[in-house]
Design a protein around this motif. Structure first.
Motif, PDB file in Angstrom:
ATOM      1  N   THR C  17      47.512  29.304  36.687  1.00 22.81           N
ATOM      2  CA  THR C  17      46.693  30.686  36.667  1.00 22.81           C
ATOM      3  C   THR C  17      46.675  31.395  35.474  1.00 22.81           C
ATOM      4  OG1 THR C  17      47.671  30.898  39.168  1.00 22.81           O
ATOM      5  CG2 THR C  17      46.571  32.775  38.203  1.00 22.81           C
ATOM      6  N   GLU C  21      43.939  33.340  33.709  1.00 22.80           N
ATOM      7  CA  GLU C  21      43.900  34.746  33.852  1.00 22.80           C
ATOM      8  C   GLU C  21      43.652  35.523  32.324  1.00 22.80           C
ATOM      9  OE1 GLU C  21      43.383  37.304  35.607  1.00 22.80           O
ATOM     10  OE2 GLU C  21      44.109  36.505  36.976  1.00 22.80           O
ATOM     11  N   ARG C  24      39.947  36.053  31.045  1.00 27.71           N
ATOM     12  CA  ARG C  24      39.266  37.476  31.678  1.00 27.71           C
ATOM     13  C   ARG C  24      40.131  38.169  30.646  1.00 27.71           C
ATOM     14  NH1 ARG C  24      38.623  36.825  37.666  1.00 27.71           N
ATOM     15  NH2 ARG C  24      41.213  37.782  37.650  1.00 27.71           N
ATOM     16  N   GLY C  27      39.169  41.970  32.309  1.00 34.12           N
ATOM     17  CA  GLY C  27      38.492  42.492  32.672  1.00 34.12           C
ATOM     18  C   GLY C  27      36.853  41.920  33.354  1.00 34.12           C
ATOM     19  N   MET C  28      37.124  42.197  34.236  1.00 33.09           N
ATOM     20  CA  MET C  28      36.023  41.561  34.807  1.00 33.09           C
ATOM     21  C   MET C  28      35.219  43.069  34.860  1.00 33.09           C
ATOM     22  SD  MET C  28      35.617  38.224  34.239  1.00 33.09           S
ATOM     23  CE  MET C  28      33.954  37.725  35.413  1.00 33.09           C
ATOM     24  N   GLU C  36      25.778  38.094  38.864  1.00 31.95           N
ATOM     25  CA  GLU C  36      26.519  38.775  39.838  1.00 31.95           C
ATOM     26  C   GLU C  36      25.904  36.994  40.956  1.00 31.95           C
ATOM     27  OE1 GLU C  36      28.677  40.068  41.319  1.00 31.95           O
ATOM     28  OE2 GLU C  36      28.036  38.935  43.578  1.00 31.95           O
ATOM     29  N   TYR C  39      27.884  33.503  39.937  1.00 33.77           N
ATOM     30  CA  TYR C  39      29.031  33.744  40.677  1.00 33.77           C
ATOM     31  C   TYR C  39      28.533  33.499  41.963  1.00 33.77           C
ATOM     32  CZ  TYR C  39      33.152  36.124  43.138  1.00 33.77           C
ATOM     33  OH  TYR C  39      34.149  35.576  43.666  1.00 33.77           O
ATOM     34  N   ALA C  72      35.111  33.019  31.294  1.00 34.18           N
ATOM     35  CA  ALA C  72      35.532  34.009  32.204  1.00 34.18           C
ATOM     36  C   ALA C  72      34.636  34.594  33.307  1.00 34.18           C
ATOM     37  CB  ALA C  72      35.434  35.529  31.705  1.00 34.18           C
ATOM     38  N   LEU C  73      33.923  34.070  33.691  1.00 34.68           N
ATOM     39  CA  LEU C  73      33.234  33.666  34.973  1.00 34.68           C
ATOM     40  C   LEU C  73      33.885  32.377  35.214  1.00 34.68           C
ATOM     41  CD1 LEU C  73      30.918  34.524  36.758  1.00 34.68           C
ATOM     42  CD2 LEU C  73      29.456  33.876  35.291  1.00 34.68           C
ATOM     43  N   THR C  76      37.278  33.055  36.791  1.00 37.53           N
ATOM     44  CA  THR C  76      37.470  33.697  37.673  1.00 37.53           C
ATOM     45  C   THR C  76      37.028  33.010  39.308  1.00 37.53           C
ATOM     46  OG1 THR C  76      36.201  35.142  37.107  1.00 37.53           O
ATOM     47  CG2 THR C  76      35.868  35.746  39.193  1.00 37.53           C
ATOM     48  N   ILE C  79      40.288  31.135  40.159  1.00 37.38           N
ATOM     49  CA  ILE C  79      40.934  31.623  40.489  1.00 37.38           C
ATOM     50  C   ILE C  79      40.892  32.162  41.953  1.00 37.38           C
ATOM     51  CG2 ILE C  79      41.864  34.250  40.700  1.00 37.38           C
ATOM     52  CD1 ILE C  79      41.656  34.085  38.039  1.00 37.38           C
ATOM     53  N   ASP C  80      39.294  32.685  42.385  1.00 35.64           N
ATOM     54  CA  ASP C  80      38.732  33.052  43.079  1.00 35.64           C
ATOM     55  C   ASP C  80      38.581  31.821  45.057  1.00 35.64           C
ATOM     56  OD1 ASP C  80      39.169  35.303  42.406  1.00 35.64           O
ATOM     57  OD2 ASP C  80      36.883  35.316  42.612  1.00 35.64           O
TER      58      ASP C  80
END
Ligand SMILES: Nc1ncnc2c1ncn2[C@@H]1O[C@H](COP(=O)(O)OP(=O)(O)OP(=O)(O)O)[C@@H](O)[C@H]1O
Ligand SMILES: Nc1ncnc2c1ncn2[C@@H]1O[C@H](COP(=O)(O)OP(=O)(O)OP(=O)(O)O)[C@@H](O)[C@H]1O
Ligand SMILES: Nc1ncnc2c1ncn2[C@@H]1O[C@H](COP(=O)(O)OP(=O)(O)OP(=O)(O)O)[C@@H](O)[C@H]1O
Ligand SMILES: Nc1ncnc2c1ncn2[C@@H]1O[C@H](COP(=O)(O)OP(=O)(O)OP(=O)(O)O)[C@@H](O)[C@H]1O
Ligand SMILES: Nc1ncnc2c1ncn2[C@@H]1O[C@H](COP(=O)(O)OP(=O)(O)OP(=O)(O)O)[C@@H](O)[C@H]1O
Ligand SMILES: Nc1ncnc2c1ncn2[C@@H]1O[C@H](COP(=O)(O)OP(=O)(O)OP(=O)(O)O)[C@@H](O)[C@H]1O
Ligand SMILES: [Mg+2]
Ligand SMILES: [Mg+2]
Ligand SMILES: [Mg+2]
Ligand SMILES: [Mg+2]
Ligand SMILES: [Mg+2]
Ligand SMILES: [Mg+2]
Lengths: 267, 267, 267, 267, 267, 267
Positions: C17, C21, C24, C27-28, C36, C39, C72-73, C76, C79-80
């Protein structure tokens, strides 16, 4: 002390005054103004290296057609300088070696030079050091990179170095970027008719009335090839006349000379 | 503690302040506005790295013709920053090494830098690090891949790094994608007539009435070549005049200066 | 049992993780509809993998210009998702390794994933994994063959895998046939003026009246470059203003911002 | 002393008078003026090497179409000279060897030659020594570099060397720069009708009235191929007539001779 | 005896009925006449091999676009034959192996087959076995030579062998001469609208009134891609609808289906 | 003595009469005048080698399209000669070997042959021995150089050798210079309609009234492909009819024959 320093610069392999002398087997004759001019300029560089503070490294390239006298000229500058370390780097002493080994040898010569206060390194026939062949073209990039770095790397404080390169493939050297690595470049030419006449007069193997015709026929010949041609012609048509000609008792027959010229010049 | 940290960043090979000083052997003179501007911007990047939270890695490329002063400029920025770790990565200390070994050395310099809170790494003459030659072209893809990754990889948390690259083959770097790897790029130029005049005035080797003519003739010369040319000209036609000129007792003869210019400039 | 299984999937090298992190760092922020949409679609693929019986392997490529936010995408999405095994395969952890070793590492990541019921593997910067360089072009065919087979090979019965690739060299990937190896491909774009405006508003470093002008000037900039530019501009012309700007006490001067834009954009 | 010297030059591998004799398996017949001229010139070079002081190294290339008699000619010169060291370097004794080993063997032959006061080295089929193939083209640069250096390197003081090369790929040799490495080059031709007639007369296998027609049909055939053709024709249409023809009891039937000519000549 | 013989043909690595079954993960549906025709012809070859005396080796190539069903078809023929030895040779079990090792594995499979009276070998994805990549192009010549010889070499007396190859790069195979190595070649096509309609009817995931529109949109899609598309569409726009659709309770929304089609088809 | 000599020539690997017989698995039928002519000429070469003194080495190339009968023809000449040493050199026995090993094997076969007074060596499928592939093209230069030297090197005194090469890539062989290495070359053709009719009549699988139509359709087919086609057709549309046809009870249906022709001929 000084003696020790001198000992240290004993060459690890190859070159010495004897090696340098072998580079001008046929001696040095007057080849005309253009050869003379280059010799004078090279001697000025020798002095610059000696007295300068700002340029501890000077690099000079002699380029010109095959046999035009580049190696003999470089060797002569080396002999006429009074530098304690003069070394010639030549493919002749590295036949068949792997490129990494050749590279190590070249680096070693520079490292040795760095130990002497004043040094000259002659990189003879750079295209041969690079194992250059026109097809491809192919060449050793390892060695070309090494030379490019060595030609820019400053010697340690207080040491000075003059590098003289020779090549008959200047456009290849240019295309790998090696020409730009030299501070100065001189073109060593073939002999014009007037230069050839000067040389023939000194050699004294023609009848006076033939010299002009012979020189005319030789237009644009390199000095090295001229020597080979004279030797061939001196044998005579049926052989056996060489001794008489070199001793001055006979002269080369102009007709036979023209015949030999045919064999030597590629049509 | 801090002392230990400092010890840890002792360079594994090569560079130090002394190394950086050797990069500007002829000192730094005022070369005009364009050189000055780049120097100022580079100092701003030094500060950005120091204070920024979002950009722990900043990368900057100095490109320009051979001898235009890139290395001296980068070294000066390194010296003028107050960063505890400043290292120059140069082909000079890696002659003849295998590309994998060179690669390891470069990685090591970055790993060392990651241990210091603030670091500068100078990648000098990137085309030489890549063993670039125009024929082919050939170059080490291993090293180019390594640089591309290192120029993007973030230092560990809390560490900051400024990388300054130099090159005189910017179009090659572009074609391998290395230009895009730098955040900012500056072009280091040759000297315009006005810049050359500034430099010649500072060097004080010409008679006042000759400076304009000399500067005119020098149009578009790189600063490094200018120094070599002045040294050659200072010997005088017959040698022996260098001391008198540098001591200010004599001036360089403009005619001889023009002659030397011919030898240095490639036609 | 389940605990053992979990233990077994402990990564052999790299990603976690924390690694995700670091992808990114800034941040996002909301980058507009197009980011969007991608994603959302990626999350649907996550669900498809989870519930599907017929497609135990789903593969998705994120391509777009350098710095547009692909990594970064992907991080994410990793992570999600609530998948027990999420790993990023990146050139950063394999610098200087031989291609066979890199290949083995990549295979190992897949073998590890096959042990988890649900896995995500991010193949980051595929052109870098392939050691791609445009000259030639050159690249590792060993690794490209390995990826092509891995992207088609089904996990063992009962295991499911989502592979997300990123690249900024989509036409190269296409020419080696790697694009066809992915089931779906999404294009991650640079910022349109309207997107840039959204981002600048969120960052809050410009005076309100300057935001429109700034966003206009930024047309078609990737999000990553935007962050670097803002940082440069935040130093101010003379340095030292960064803190005041990030704390909101001062705003970036639009004139200085234009200057920095010049340095960052390559002409 | 002399005996020891002789012992030292015992060949390390290959060539001897016997080897040289195998090079002209079908003996030497009169092939016309052009072949004769080359033979005479080659003998003059032999003498030049013997008596000259200025040219301890003479190099001569025999080039011409496949089968035109180059090897037999070179071997004959070697046999007819009275030099103590005559060696042929041929690909036949180096089949399958690595290029470095071949290179070592070639160098060894030269080193051996340097020990003899007078030597001849025949470099037979240089394109085969170089492993040349037209596709690419491919060839051993290691060996070509070695030959280029050996063809220029002077023997030690007091030793003399004549190198005779043969090739049927003169334009390839030219493109690698090997032609320029030879001092003289002679073209060994195929047979003109008049030459062919001379040869057929000597062989005495045709009826007198057929010789003109046969020679006419043979226009531009190399001497080696002519021998193969005569052998085929001598078998007769149904086989079995060879003995009668060679013993002079029968003559070759001109019609069958034409048939065989078809098989041998490639259309 | 027979039992022993059977034991001997136990595969050294990989394939078995289970492996063959994994090749048709989605089962076999009726894909129209053209697929059916190829299947029938392949079965005839199976019989020819069984009964023939003059052709102990028959070779057949299935070529067609990516995902058109080649591997599933070949596996089905293997399963439906009653041959004691059926083996699939696939790049999936040889990832990262050196080409010589891959080559040895392939040879081993043939040697094993030679021990069985009747054998089928499936060479799956020949371009992948050859490590083919379009740039260059590059591929393993070692493996291509091996295949060319194996496809021509007769099994030992009394043994019979059918080789089925699959490829989606038929023009590459042609250019290396591998197509000519197969006795027969069949083209496995994508689905025409009418074929697609047949398949969709069998899958039963669309409302009756949508099938025609859906099939129309699918024109020229390969069967494998069709399965992936249906799965994506079955998730529904917001996810979560897959179970309902596969159980028959809901149907795929044609609008969402069109959206997914966009993602899957490359524009 | 003679017995010992015979023992010595026992082949080190591969070929024997049995091997030669396997080269004409379908036996030899009358394929028309052109095949017959080549066979007769080859027998004359066998005799020439036996009786000749001047040509201890004769080399002959059989070239022609794939499957035209070259290997069977060469094997037949080998069998029909009464030479004590007949060996076939084929890629089939050297699969996967390194080129140096292949090279050694080939040399070994020649060395073995040199021990027999009369030998035949068949170099089968020379393009395969050379690992030729059209892309590039690529091939083993080591092996091509070896063959070029072996095809010119004379056997030791008193030994005689006939070399027969076969190839279906004559233009490739020409481009590497291998065609010139053979003394004679014969073109082995495909079947003209009249030849095909002859063959079909001998095979006796068609109704008399169908033979002309069948032969017409076969125009320009190689003999080997003809055999495969007949076998396919003999199965019948639904399989099972082969036995009846070969026993003469049934004939091949001309319609089904046309269908099979479609599968075999590449459009
Ligand atoms: N003034 C001169 N300058 C140079 N060489 C001279 C001069 N006078 C005589 N020579 C002789 O001419 C020959 C020149 O040959 P040299 O090997 O130097 O030519 P080169 O240009 O180096 O040839 P290459 O291109 O083959 O290396 C030497 O034998 C030298 O003794
Ligand atoms: N203002 C200046 N900026 C840069 N160099 C200067 C300046 N003033 C004087 N110099 C001198 O000019 C020389 C510049 O050479 P430098 O090696 O930096 O050029 P470079 O562009 O790196 O050359 P190369 O392309 O060969 O690497 C140095 O010797 C330096 O001392
Ligand atoms: N909505 C967003 N999507 C993606 N990145 C964002 C977003 N908002 C902010 N970011 C930031 O923008 C940066 C995007 O950089 P990232 O490395 O993902 O780009 P990239 O396309 O992978 O670049 P490269 O082509 O160099 O690999 C990250 O630092 C991330 O924190
Ligand atoms: N006057 C002659 N000159 C040369 N060869 C002759 C002559 N008379 C007869 N021959 C015979 O002709 C043949 C010439 O073949 P040789 O091998 O010398 O040709 P080559 O040009 O070297 O061929 P290749 O190009 O294949 O090397 C020899 O067998 C030789 O005995
Ligand atoms: N009639 C059919 N023929 C072939 N495949 C079918 C058929 N019906 C359903 N399928 C399914 O379609 C899929 C076909 O994929 P397959 O891997 O065989 O394609 P492919 O042409 O080998 O693809 P690739 O070019 O990627 O190797 C399999 O999952 C199989 O179960
Ligand atoms: N008169 C004939 N000449 C040659 N082959 C014949 C003849 N009659 C029948 N055959 C049969 O035809 C087949 C010829 O195949 P062969 O392998 O010799 O062809 P090839 O030209 O060597 O093929 P390839 O180009 O694939 O090597 C053999 O099976 C042989 O038994
Ligand atoms: Mg020289
Ligand atoms: Mg520099
Ligand atoms: Mg990225
Ligand atoms: Mg010869
Ligand atoms: Mg498949
Ligand atoms: Mg054959």
């Amino acid at each position: 002390d000084f003696l020790n320093a001198l000992l240290e610069v004993v060459p690890a392999f190859g070159a010495s005054t004897d090696d340098l002398e072998r580079c001008r087997l046929n001696g040095m004759v007057d080849c005309g103004n253009r050869h003379e001019h280059i010799y004078q300029r090279a001697l000025l560089l020798v002095e610059q290296v000696k007295v300068s503070k700002g340029s501890p490294l000077v690099t000079c390239l002699l380029e010109g057609p095959s046999g035009s006298g580049k190696t003999a000229l470089a060797a002569t500058v080396g002999i006429d300088s009074d530098f304690p370390y003069v070394k010639i780097v030549s493919a002749e002493t590295m036949i068949g070696l792997h490129e990494a080994t050749k590279c190590a040898h070249i680096v070693k010569v520079f490292e040795d030079a760095y130990k002497s206060p004043l040094s000259i390194i002659i990189l003879d026939d750079i295209e041969r050091l690079l194992e250059y062949v026109a097809i491809g073209p192919r060449f050793s990039n390892l060695i070309s990179q090494t030379l490019m770095v060595l030609l820019k790397r400053l010697p340690p404080k207080g040491k000075k170095l003059l590098v003289i390169g020779t090549t008959s493939e200047v456009s290849f050297l240019d295309s790998v970027g090696l020409c730009d690595s030299f501070s100065v470049t001189y073109h060593v030419p073939t002999l014009r008719t007037e230069d050839a006449k000067k040389v023939l007069t000194q050699l004294n193997v023609f009848a006076n009335e033939d010299i002009d015709a012979a020189a005319e026929a030789l237009n644009d010949m390199p000095i090295k090839k001229l020597y080979m041609l004279i030797e061939m012609a001196a044998q005579g048509e049926a052989g056996g006349s060489a001794e008489a000609i070199y001793s001055g008792n006979e002269k080369i027959k102009i007709g036979h000379f023209y015949d030999c010229l045919q064999d030597v010049v590629r049509y």
